[in-house]
Design an enzyme around this catalytic site. Structure first.
Site, PDB file in Angstrom:
ATOM      1  N   HIS A 186       0.825  -1.215   0.000  1.00  9.41           N
ATOM      2  CA  HIS A 186       0.000   0.000   0.000  1.00  9.41           C
ATOM      3  C   HIS A 186       0.853   1.256   0.000  1.00  9.41           C
ATOM      4  O   HIS A 186       0.599   2.202  -0.728  1.00  9.41           O
ATOM      5  CB  HIS A 186      -0.866   0.043   1.265  1.00  9.41           C
ATOM      6  CG  HIS A 186      -2.172  -0.656   1.105  1.00  9.41           C
ATOM      7  ND1 HIS A 186      -3.001  -0.422   0.039  1.00  9.41           N
ATOM      8  CD2 HIS A 186      -2.798  -1.555   1.877  1.00  9.41           C
ATOM      9  CE1 HIS A 186      -4.072  -1.164   0.160  1.00  9.41           C
ATOM     10  NE2 HIS A 186      -3.983  -1.880   1.268  1.00  9.41           N
ATOM     11  N   GLU A 428      -1.945 -12.827 -24.638  1.00  9.43           N
ATOM     12  CA  GLU A 428      -1.076 -12.897 -23.457  1.00  9.43           C
ATOM     13  C   GLU A 428      -0.635 -14.331 -23.174  1.00  9.43           C
ATOM     14  O   GLU A 428       0.060 -14.591 -22.200  1.00  9.43           O
ATOM     15  CB  GLU A 428      -1.770 -12.289 -22.239  1.00  9.43           C
ATOM     16  CG  GLU A 428      -3.145 -12.834 -21.947  1.00  9.43           C
ATOM     17  CD  GLU A 428      -3.837 -12.114 -20.781  1.00  9.43           C
ATOM     18  OE1 GLU A 428      -3.168 -11.449 -19.991  1.00  9.43           O
ATOM     19  OE2 GLU A 428      -5.066 -12.263 -20.675  1.00  9.43           O
TER      20      GLU A 428
END
Ligand code: PEP
Ligand code: MG
Length: 571
Positions: A186, A428
């Site tokens: 965070h 991908e």
């Protein structure tokens, strides 16, 4: 002078005095008489209400200062503070362990955090730090502490939880240094969003820093220089000045067209996770959205979001830029993004298991609801639907068949939708890159996801630091696959873009343009620098460079060549 090594978490250089964050004092009484249980519960409920109010203010303040997406964490905390299972554990501690409200909250938060931390999912592990943060907030409120804190200088802390950072006056904090954390914690994400240089994960070296020590935080390389000599300080002051000049130059290209010197338009778009991110897309001078990761709408929920809820979210994104291309990717859950309500079967290799389109084809009711919601939202703008992790033609045809079924249902129900919504896939998985010519016949566009394309091509887990040397989008096999996909798309007359991290790396820009990509989607901060680079390119030259690079043998050869090329650009 001495140096501390850490992880480069947020680019930039900061110079200033160290100020240590004060940790909350935990000197409350833990045990109370059983007769006090009702009073302790009342104290807990009052703290819970106060926490909700604080979180509401933090959410608003963070939305203004750092954007809606960063503010989301506080909306999630508000839900967690009143979450019945958390409350039940707290009350149980008060009733059955004679715990004070503070002790009950702390123990409950630690227990739940330990449970989250033990789960095999990065997302759930991050929830552990959220619940600890909530525990700290409630304990502080119970002890009568205030949320406002003022620190001026380079802030040093064990870790910075979201509420720590949101309570700070960021105009006074020039840099962050933390003992814990990595690039995706965070504190790092918030530092990057706020544009504050940060070095994290310095470990016990943090304790050697004293309040008032003069430091240089080099967020580019992850170094802290402590009490540097005057000549070194002058060097870094010069670098800061250059960075400021560079920022001013980039700000000036913000709304200029993304065009090469010889007039070729390369579309620059942004990757988003929630409708709230659209403000940043517009501010970045991007031309639309190249990837909306819709799983973020699902991740914080305890059940599948309803069709109505999804329609609202998709419409909000489309309506924010009604004339621009908005690529919405269908649910990419599974792997390291487990949802509590679908999937979750034990798998030895989740990244190779029931993920994205594979999971959606098992839970077709969930998938069809999303497709119906997307079609219903299509009336609000220029929607492009994108399927993730496609590896075979059959998968693509099945997904398209379900989309057709969703459209037929809406027709029968008399619900309006656009019948010409473009449909594309993420490339991908190397399998898709290998049959790009066949898949191109069935799609309107390709978007190359290098994050996974690298992982699956190099057989190197994108989260595993031991094989990080392989996780490099400049590896020749990856570059060659990108070239093959671009060629196949061009031959079929379809556009090909990129939404993996490589798209936002200015070093890669001349190569990607030279290989024939016409759309690049990235995080908002990367848009000005990539645009500035595009504005200095000549298409023919880039094609020659790309041809030359396709013959190079190693990732470092390719990087070296691109660095040589980069020398001729202003930035
Ligand atoms: C990718 O794989 O490059 C991509 C953009 O998807 P995600 O990072 O969401 O897996
Ligand atoms: Mg991916």
């Amino acid at each position: 002078m001495w140096k501390i090594k850490g992880i480069a978490a947020s680019a930039g250089i900061a110079i200033g005095p160290i100020v240590h964050m004060q940790e909350a004092v935990h000197d409350f009484c833990r045990l109370v008489d059983a007769s006090q249980a009702p009073a302790e519960k009342e104290r807990f409920y009052a703290a819970q209400q106060a926490a909700e109010k604080e979180l509401e203010i933090l959410q608003e303040r963070t939305a203004i200062n750092m954007g809606e997406q960063q503010a989301e964490v506080f909306a999630a905390h508000k839900l967690m503070v009143t979450d019945p299972s958390f409350v039940e554990v707290v009350l149980n501690h008060i009733d059955n362990h004679q715990a004070s409200a503070e002790a009950a909250v702390e123990d409950a938060a630690n227990e739940i955090a330990a449970m989250f931390a033990g789960l095999d999912s990065e997302y759930m592990q991050e929830r552990a730090s959220d619940i600890k943060d909530i525990g700290k907030r409630l304990v502080r409120i119970l002890q009568g502490g205030t949320a406002e804190v003022n620190y001026t200088g380079v802030l040093a802390a064990q870790d910075l939880l979201p509420s720590d950072t949101a309570a700070l006056d960021l105009n006074c904090v020039s840099g962050f240094i933390t003992a814990l954390g990595g690039k995706t914690s965070h504190s790092s994400i918030l530092a990057r969003a706020a544009g504050i240089p940060a070095v994290v994960g310095v470990g016990s070296a943090l304790e050697k820093l004293n309040n008032g020590d003069h430091v240089i935080v080099d967020g580019h390389v992850g170094e802290v220089l402590v009490n540097p000599e005057e000549d070194i300080l002058n060097d870094y002051r010069l670098r800061i000045k250059k960075e400021q000049e560079r920022a001013a130059l980039l700000a000036s290209v913000g709304h200029l067209p993304s065009e090469t010197l010889d007039g070729h338009h390369i579309e620059l778009a942004c990757n988003i996770g929630t409708p709230g991110d659209m403000e940043k897309v517009i501010a970045a001078g991007a031309e639309g959205v190249g990837l909306f990761r819709t799983e973020f709408l699902f991740l914080d929920k305890t059940s599948v979001p309803t069709e109505e809820e999804q329609v609202e979210s998709y419409k909000a994104v489309l309506a924010a830029m009604p004339d621009k291309k908005i690529v919405i990717r269908t649910l990419d859950a599974g792997g390291d993004k487990q949802l509590p309500f679908i999937g979750g079967l034990p798998e030895a290799n989740p990244a190779l298991g029931l993920r994205a389109i594979r999971l959606c084809m098992v839970y077709q009711d969930v998938f069809k609801t999303q497709l119906r919601a997307l079609l219903r939202a299509s009336v609000a703008g220029n929607l492009h639907i994108m399927f993730p992790m496609i590896a075979t033609v059959d998968e693509l045809l099945s997904a398209k068949a379900l989309l057709k079924k969703a459209a037929e249902e809406l027709t029968q129900e008399g619900i309006p939708y656009k019948s010409d919504v473009a449909v594309g896939i993420m490339v991908e998985v190397p399998a898709a890159a290998a049959i790009a010519d066949i898949l191109a016949e069935e799609v309107d566009f390709f978007s190359i996801g290098t994050n996974d394309l690298v992982q699956y091509t190099m057989a190197a887990d994108r989260m595993n630091e031991h094989v990080a040397y392989l996780s490099d989008y400049f590896q020749p096999p990856v570059v060659r696959l990108i070239g093959n996909v671009a060629k196949a798309a061009q031959k079929a007359g379809k556009w090909v873009g990129m939404c993996g991290e490589m798209a936002g790396d200015p070093l890669a820009t001349p190569l990607l343009v030279g290989l024939g990509l016409t759309e690049l989607s990235m995080n908002g901060r990367a848009v000005p620098v990539v645009k500035h680079r595009i504005r200095q390119l000549d298409i023919q030259k880039t094609q020659k460079w790309a041809d030359d690079i396709l013959s190079l043998r190693t990732a470092s050869d390719i990087k070296k060549r691109l660095e040589e090329i980069a020398l001729q650009f202003e930035i």
